[in-house]
Design a protein around this motif. Structure first.
Motif, PDB file in Angstrom:
ATOM      1  N   TYR A 162      -5.072   2.005   2.299  1.00 20.21           N
ATOM      2  CA  TYR A 162      -4.995   2.644   0.990  1.00 20.21           C
ATOM      3  C   TYR A 162      -4.111   1.822   0.056  1.00 20.21           C
ATOM      4  O   TYR A 162      -3.069   1.293   0.465  1.00 20.21           O
ATOM      5  CB  TYR A 162      -4.411   4.042   1.146  1.00 20.21           C
ATOM      6  N   TYR A 205      -7.524  16.477   7.844  1.00 22.14           N
ATOM      7  CA  TYR A 205      -8.768  15.750   7.598  1.00 22.14           C
ATOM      8  C   TYR A 205      -8.890  14.557   8.525  1.00 22.14           C
ATOM      9  O   TYR A 205      -7.964  13.743   8.642  1.00 22.14           O
ATOM     10  CB  TYR A 205      -8.818  15.272   6.146  1.00 22.14           C
ATOM     11  N   TYR A 212     -17.276  14.050   9.325  1.00 23.87           N
ATOM     12  CA  TYR A 212     -15.890  14.300   8.998  1.00 23.87           C
ATOM     13  C   TYR A 212     -15.526  15.736   9.359  1.00 23.87           C
ATOM     14  O   TYR A 212     -16.401  16.568   9.614  1.00 23.87           O
ATOM     15  CB  TYR A 212     -15.595  14.002   7.524  1.00 23.87           C
ATOM     16  N   PHE A 221      -6.390   4.581   8.529  1.00 23.94           N
ATOM     17  CA  PHE A 221      -7.463   4.151   9.415  1.00 23.94           C
ATOM     18  C   PHE A 221      -6.915   3.620  10.729  1.00 23.94           C
ATOM     19  O   PHE A 221      -5.854   3.001  10.784  1.00 23.94           O
ATOM     20  CB  PHE A 221      -8.297   3.060   8.742  1.00 23.94           C
ATOM     21  N   TYR A 254     -10.239   5.847  -6.247  1.00 23.56           N
ATOM     22  CA  TYR A 254      -9.388   5.353  -5.161  1.00 23.56           C
ATOM     23  C   TYR A 254      -9.666   3.862  -4.938  1.00 23.56           C
ATOM     24  O   TYR A 254     -10.788   3.394  -5.108  1.00 23.56           O
ATOM     25  CB  TYR A 254      -9.709   6.062  -3.833  1.00 23.56           C
ATOM     26  N   TYR A 260     -16.342   6.415  10.466  1.00 26.16           N
ATOM     27  CA  TYR A 260     -17.160   5.493   9.701  1.00 26.16           C
ATOM     28  C   TYR A 260     -17.731   4.443  10.636  1.00 26.16           C
ATOM     29  O   TYR A 260     -17.154   4.141  11.672  1.00 26.16           O
ATOM     30  CB  TYR A 260     -16.329   4.755   8.643  1.00 26.16           C
ATOM     31  N   TYR A 268      -9.016   0.906  -1.892  1.00 24.20           N
ATOM     32  CA  TYR A 268      -8.605   0.521  -0.553  1.00 24.20           C
ATOM     33  C   TYR A 268      -8.882  -0.977  -0.398  1.00 24.20           C
ATOM     34  O   TYR A 268      -9.688  -1.545  -1.118  1.00 24.20           O
ATOM     35  CB  TYR A 268      -9.409   1.269   0.525  1.00 24.20           C
ATOM     36  N   GLY A 289      -4.555  16.488   2.383  1.00 29.83           N
ATOM     37  CA  GLY A 289      -4.575  16.875   0.983  1.00 29.83           C
ATOM     38  C   GLY A 289      -5.502  16.081   0.104  1.00 29.83           C
ATOM     39  O   GLY A 289      -5.368  16.089  -1.110  1.00 29.83           O
ATOM     40  N   GLY A 290      -6.475  15.380   0.689  1.00 30.69           N
ATOM     41  CA  GLY A 290      -7.426  14.633  -0.118  1.00 30.69           C
ATOM     42  C   GLY A 290      -6.852  13.371  -0.719  1.00 30.69           C
ATOM     43  O   GLY A 290      -7.449  12.773  -1.615  1.00 30.69           O
ATOM     44  N   TYR A 291      -5.695  12.940  -0.261  1.00 31.60           N
ATOM     45  CA  TYR A 291      -5.104  11.725  -0.798  1.00 31.60           C
ATOM     46  C   TYR A 291      -5.430  10.543   0.093  1.00 31.60           C
ATOM     47  O   TYR A 291      -6.564  10.342   0.464  1.00 31.60           O
ATOM     48  CB  TYR A 291      -3.600  11.929  -1.008  1.00 31.60           C
ATOM     49  N   GLU A 292      -4.466   9.739   0.437  1.00 26.55           N
ATOM     50  CA  GLU A 292      -4.793   8.530   1.172  1.00 26.55           C
ATOM     51  C   GLU A 292      -5.217   8.854   2.596  1.00 26.55           C
ATOM     52  O   GLU A 292      -4.762   9.817   3.197  1.00 26.55           O
ATOM     53  CB  GLU A 292      -3.601   7.584   1.181  1.00 26.55           C
ATOM     54  N   GLN A 293      -6.120   8.000   3.079  1.00 24.45           N
ATOM     55  CA  GLN A 293      -6.532   8.075   4.461  1.00 24.45           C
ATOM     56  C   GLN A 293      -5.878   6.935   5.226  1.00 24.45           C
ATOM     57  O   GLN A 293      -5.702   5.837   4.694  1.00 24.45           O
ATOM     58  CB  GLN A 293      -8.052   7.919   4.574  1.00 24.45           C
ATOM     59  N   GLY A 309     -21.779  13.214   7.250  1.00 21.26           N
ATOM     60  CA  GLY A 309     -21.597  12.253   6.185  1.00 21.26           C
ATOM     61  C   GLY A 309     -22.925  11.646   5.782  1.00 21.26           C
ATOM     62  O   GLY A 309     -23.952  12.313   5.763  1.00 21.26           O
ATOM     63  N   TYR A 324     -14.794  15.901   0.660  1.00 20.54           N
ATOM     64  CA  TYR A 324     -14.094  14.942   1.491  1.00 20.54           C
ATOM     65  C   TYR A 324     -14.984  13.758   1.863  1.00 20.54           C
ATOM     66  O   TYR A 324     -14.702  13.055   2.811  1.00 20.54           O
ATOM     67  CB  TYR A 324     -13.568  15.633   2.745  1.00 20.54           C
ATOM     68  N   LYS A 325     -16.031  13.544   1.111  1.00 19.32           N
ATOM     69  CA  LYS A 325     -16.924  12.430   1.399  1.00 19.32           C
ATOM     70  C   LYS A 325     -16.496  11.212   0.604  1.00 19.32           C
ATOM     71  O   LYS A 325     -16.782  11.103  -0.594  1.00 19.32           O
ATOM     72  CB  LYS A 325     -18.368  12.805   1.054  1.00 19.32           C
ATOM     73  N   TYR A 326     -15.808  10.317   1.258  1.00 16.76           N
ATOM     74  CA  TYR A 326     -15.459   9.048   0.646  1.00 16.76           C
ATOM     75  C   TYR A 326     -16.644   8.112   0.836  1.00 16.76           C
ATOM     76  O   TYR A 326     -17.017   7.808   1.955  1.00 16.76           O
ATOM     77  CB  TYR A 326     -14.241   8.434   1.329  1.00 16.76           C
ATOM     78  N   LEU A 386     -19.913   6.650   6.019  1.00 15.06           N
ATOM     79  CA  LEU A 386     -19.361   7.858   6.623  1.00 15.06           C
ATOM     80  C   LEU A 386     -20.375   8.496   7.562  1.00 15.06           C
ATOM     81  O   LEU A 386     -21.514   8.763   7.178  1.00 15.06           O
ATOM     82  CB  LEU A 386     -18.954   8.836   5.515  1.00 15.06           C
ATOM     83  N   ARG A 434     -14.253   9.800  -5.920  1.00  7.28           N
ATOM     84  CA  ARG A 434     -14.356  10.950  -5.011  1.00  7.28           C
ATOM     85  C   ARG A 434     -13.978  12.222  -5.733  1.00  7.28           C
ATOM     86  O   ARG A 434     -12.986  12.276  -6.437  1.00  7.28           O
ATOM     87  CB  ARG A 434     -13.441  10.748  -3.812  1.00  7.28           C
TER      88      ARG A 434
END
Lengths: 111, 109
Positions: B46, A31, A48, A102, B34, A35, B36, A96-100, A58, B95-97, A45, B91
Motif C-alpha cells: 500500500y 477483511y 474475499y 499482502f 488507492y 488474488y 499500491y 476498515g476498507g483502508y490499506e491491505q 470476486g 470490498y472488491k479491489y 480477485l 474502490r
C-alpha cells in the motif's frame, strides 16, 4: 507480528489433484482476500471475506472454494486443479476498507 | 467500481520526481482512489489513498483533479528501490479491489 503468512511457498500439482492454500494473519483484521497473478498481468480477485462466516466471490471465483471459520485463517481450496490455474496466489488482509497487507505469495504450477 | 487506465511503462531519473498518472473518468462520488506498488514478484504494498483532497504521507503524494476523473501519484525523489509496478485502483464501499495491469516504473541511475 508476523503479518500475513502463506503456505506453501511453492507447489506443483498434477491436473485433477486438489489442494488447499493456507493464509493466516495475526492483525485481527476482519477483511481477507485471495488474488491470483498470471505472468505479466495484474492481480485478479478470486474470493474475499468481510468476517468469520462471511465470504463472497470476486472476479474469477470458478474452480476455487473458500471458507472463513476464524478471523485469523482464510484457506483457498482448489477442487480439481487445471493447468489454467498455474499462477501466483496472494492473500491479503485489511481493516476498515483502508490499506491491505499482502502475504509473500504461493507459486503454483499445475502440470 | 470505476475502471482505471494507466500508461504501461515510465522511466524516471534517480533523484527526480516520478509522476505517475491514472485516469478514472467514470469514478463515482463515493469511490476512493488507492495506489499500491509491487516490487519484483513480492506482494503488493500500500502507498496512499484519497477521495477528493490531495494527500501526502511519508512515501508519496496523491493529487486528485477537481472533477476526480484523474489523479497523479508523485514520488518526490525517486530512488532505484522505487523501481516497481504501480497500481491505481478506484474502490467504492464494496470490498472488491480491482487491480489493472499498472505502470511499470523504472528508475534510472
Amino acid at each position: 507480528n508476523a503479518g500475513v503468512t502463506q503456505t506453501p511457498e511453492f507447489q506443483v500439482l498434477k491436473t485433477g489433484q486438489s489442494m488447499t492454500l493456507q493464509c493466516a494473519q495475526d492483525m485481527n483484521h476482519e477483511y481477507m482476500s485471495w488474488y491470483r497473478q498470471d505472468p505479466g498481468m495484474g492481480l485478479r480477485l478470486i474470493h474475499y471475506s468481510v468476517g468469520a462466516g462471511i465470504t463472497d466471490q470476486g472476479e474469477v471465483p470458478n474452480g476455487y472454494n473458500v471458507s472463513r471459520s476464524t478471523t485469523e485463517d482464510f484457506p483457498l481450496r482448489l477442487l480439481s486443479a487445471a493447468p489454467s490455474q498455474t499462477s501466483v496466489y496472494f492473500c491479503a488482509s485489511g481493516e476498515g476498507g483502508y490499506e491491505q497487507y499482502f502475504g509473500p505469495g504461493t507459486r503454483l504450477t499445475v502440470t | 467500481d470505476a475502471k482505471t487506465t494507466q500508461p504501461p511503462s515510465m522511466d524516471c531519473a534517480e533523484g527526480r520526481a516520478a509522476n505517475l498518472p491514472c485516469n478514472h473518468s467514470t469514478i463515482s462520488g463515493n469511490e476512493y482512489v488507492y495506489w499500491y506498488r509491487q516490487i519484483h514478484s513480492q506482494g503488493p504494498q500500500y502507498i496512499i489513498h484519497g477521495l477528493k483532497n490531495n494527500e501526502t504521507n511519508e512515501m508519496a503524494s496523491l493529487i486528485i483533479t477537481e472533477d476526480r476523473k484523474s489523479s497523479t501519484l508523485i514520488l518526490p525523489h525517486a530512488t532505484l528501490r522505487d523501481t516497481a509496478v504501480y497500481y491505481c485502483i478506484a474502490r467504492s464501499g464494496t470490498y472488491k479491489y480491482i487491480f489493472g495491469t499498472g505502470t511499470r516504473l523504472k528508475v534510472l541511475a
